[in-house]
Design an enzyme around this catalytic site. Structure first.
Site, PDB file in Angstrom:
ATOM      1  N   GLU A  75       0.820  -1.208   0.000  1.00 38.28           N
ATOM      2  CA  GLU A  75       0.000   0.000   0.000  1.00 38.28           C
ATOM      3  C   GLU A  75       0.859   1.266   0.000  1.00 38.28           C
ATOM      4  O   GLU A  75       0.517   2.262  -0.650  1.00 38.28           O
ATOM      5  CB  GLU A  75      -0.955  -0.002   1.192  1.00 38.28           C
ATOM      6  CG  GLU A  75      -2.072  -1.035   1.093  1.00 38.28           C
ATOM      7  CD  GLU A  75      -2.962  -0.833  -0.112  1.00 38.28           C
ATOM      8  OE1 GLU A  75      -3.030   0.288  -0.638  1.00 38.28           O
ATOM      9  OE2 GLU A  75      -3.598  -1.813  -0.546  1.00 38.28           O
ATOM     10  N   TYR A  99      -6.512   6.658   3.714  1.00 32.94           N
ATOM     11  CA  TYR A  99      -6.697   5.553   2.775  1.00 32.94           C
ATOM     12  C   TYR A  99      -5.868   4.334   3.165  1.00 32.94           C
ATOM     13  O   TYR A  99      -6.371   3.210   3.239  1.00 32.94           O
ATOM     14  CB  TYR A  99      -6.335   5.966   1.344  1.00 32.94           C
ATOM     15  CG  TYR A  99      -6.121   4.747   0.484  1.00 32.94           C
ATOM     16  CD1 TYR A  99      -7.204   4.004   0.039  1.00 32.94           C
ATOM     17  CD2 TYR A  99      -4.830   4.284   0.203  1.00 32.94           C
ATOM     18  CE1 TYR A  99      -7.025   2.832  -0.689  1.00 32.94           C
ATOM     19  CE2 TYR A  99      -4.642   3.119  -0.525  1.00 32.94           C
ATOM     20  CZ  TYR A  99      -5.747   2.397  -0.972  1.00 32.94           C
ATOM     21  OH  TYR A  99      -5.561   1.226  -1.664  1.00 32.94           O
ATOM     22  N   ASP A 139      -9.783   4.614  -2.889  1.00 33.00           N
ATOM     23  CA  ASP A 139      -8.680   5.124  -3.702  1.00 33.00           C
ATOM     24  C   ASP A 139      -9.264   5.748  -4.974  1.00 33.00           C
ATOM     25  O   ASP A 139     -10.485   5.929  -5.088  1.00 33.00           O
ATOM     26  CB  ASP A 139      -7.665   4.026  -4.018  1.00 33.00           C
ATOM     27  CG  ASP A 139      -8.216   2.952  -4.953  1.00 33.00           C
ATOM     28  OD1 ASP A 139      -9.426   3.002  -5.308  1.00 33.00           O
ATOM     29  OD2 ASP A 139      -7.451   2.059  -5.347  1.00 33.00           O
TER      30      ASP A 139
END
Length: 393
Positions: free
Chosen positions: A79, A162, A180
């Site tokens: 990520e 996020y 996202d």
């Protein structure tokens, strides 16, 4: 999402939808909260079970069903790398990092220069600094274990809203909205959210949270990402293949490519500066230095450059060189950053001894291992091209 599957959303999360309702925070008084009946998630997860992308950091739906759990370290690593970067660009870096540093403790013990060198070329170098800071925090302060909720994960360096939600959902099954760019696009099309980004993010998050199921929230988040990457694409979305297209308002109205609505961007400023490539006579080694640990390209290696930034030009011309030498202008390098465009003059000179400034000689055989960002590799390539041209004359 059909009318049967959705009731009216709360006024604070609504925005313009025409006669069917609003999703801009200005809904009619007395509107009732809307809740998903689960059919959207059910249809999407059924599609994901058949079509999930195979990614090196992902546990497949079949493996997850068999009891194999995602490794929080690998989820976190992927990520961070995927922030503002494509899956294709990340795959090789992810494989290299996890092979070299297979655990968070191993990464925490790595030298800064090693990690920055391994990151070189992936861009957005603050992420690499945050990667190290986060690994050291988890290893030293948390016994090598990542927090298990989005709220706790946000306390880690470099982990924002996020990223914390993605890790919490995928690694720890927290049913939290993961949003996202792909998911923003899907949500705005489903509900025809007319509010421009970034103002639309609040109603988008509320909608995605409503759709996120209590079971398999991580697979749901990854399914949304896959849907946006392969079917609900920015241009020419493959709506006939969409597993949830029946409930998409933008599709019904033939306006898919108009979403998400984005606020108009101003022109990027153009900055300039100069780079000075000093070569050692005889072996062609190049003098490099380390950029300051914070700021643009922080902690990366470079041939000396002037003090350019997103807000100001750097000095130009041979008189701006860090040492006296017979400097020669050999060309220009242009590079686009997120918030500005940069043009650097490229100057070269020869030296027979150390120049007496901070830095070190890097031989041609070791340059690939240096923590050189893409911009600085362009500078060295331009200087090398001129040297090769001169040698051919």
């Amino acid at each position: 999402m059909t009318k049967k599957s959705m009731r009216t959303m709360p006024a604070r999360t609504r925005g313009a939808e025409g006669p069917e309702g609003r999703l801009d925070g200005r809904g009619p008084e007395g509107s009732q909260p809307e809740r998903s009946d689960g059919r959207f998630a059910e249809a999407l997860l059924a599609w994901y079970d058949r079509h999930a992308r195979v990614l090196p950091w992902r546990v497949s739906p079949a493996d997850l069903a068999a009891g194999i759990r995602p490794d929080p370290y690998r989820v976190w690593m992927s990520e961070i790398m995927l922030q503002q970067t494509t899956v294709a660009a990340v795959k090789g870096y992810f494989a290299s990092f996890t092979e070299r540093w297979p655990t968070v403790e191993a990464l925490a013990g790595a030298a800064d220069a090693e990690v920055m060198g391994a990151w070189a070329g992936l861009g957005y170098y603050a992420r690499a600094r945050n990667l190290l800071a986060c690994a050291r925090d988890v290893a030293s302060q948390r016994g090598g274990r990542f927090p298990e909720t989005a709220a706790e994960l946000r306390s880690l360096p470099g982990v924002g809203e996020y990223t914390s939600a993605a890790i919490a959902a995928i690694a720890f099954d927290e049913p939290v909205a993961v949003v996202d760019g792909n998911i923003e696009r899907i949500a705005t099309r489903i509900a025809c959210i007319e509010t421009p980004l970034p103002a639309a993010r609040r109603p988008i998050r509320a909608l995605v949270q409503d759709l996120t199921p209590a079971k398999r929230p991580g697979d749901f988040a990854q399914a949304m990402m896959d849907l946006g990457a392969t079917i609900c694409t920015p241009r020419r979305p493959a709506c006939v293949l969409c597993p949830v297209g029946e409930g998409c308002k933008a599709r019904r109205q033939g306006r898919q490519e108009l979403f998400p609505v984005k606020a108009a961007k101003g022109a990027k400023p153009a900055r300039e500066g100069a780079a000075f490539v000093l070569r050692r006579t005889g072996d062609g080694a190049v003098w490099l230095r380390r950029r300051p640990p914070s700021g643009m390209l922080g902690g990366m290696s470079e041939p000396p450059t002037t003090d350019w930034s997103s807000r100001a030009d750097g000095a130009t011309g041979a008189e701006a060189a860090p040492v006296a030498a017979d400097w020669r202008l050999v060309g220009f390098v242009r590079h686009g950053f997120t918030h500005f465009d940069l043009t650097l003059e490229v100057w070269t000179a020869e030296a027979g001894a150390d120049p007496g400034i901070d830095g070190w000689w890097a031989s041609p055989s070791t340059l690939d291992g240096e923590a050189l960002p893409t911009l600085m590799r362009k500078v060295l390539e331009r200087a090398a091209a001129d040297q090769a041209g001169a040698a051919a004359i």
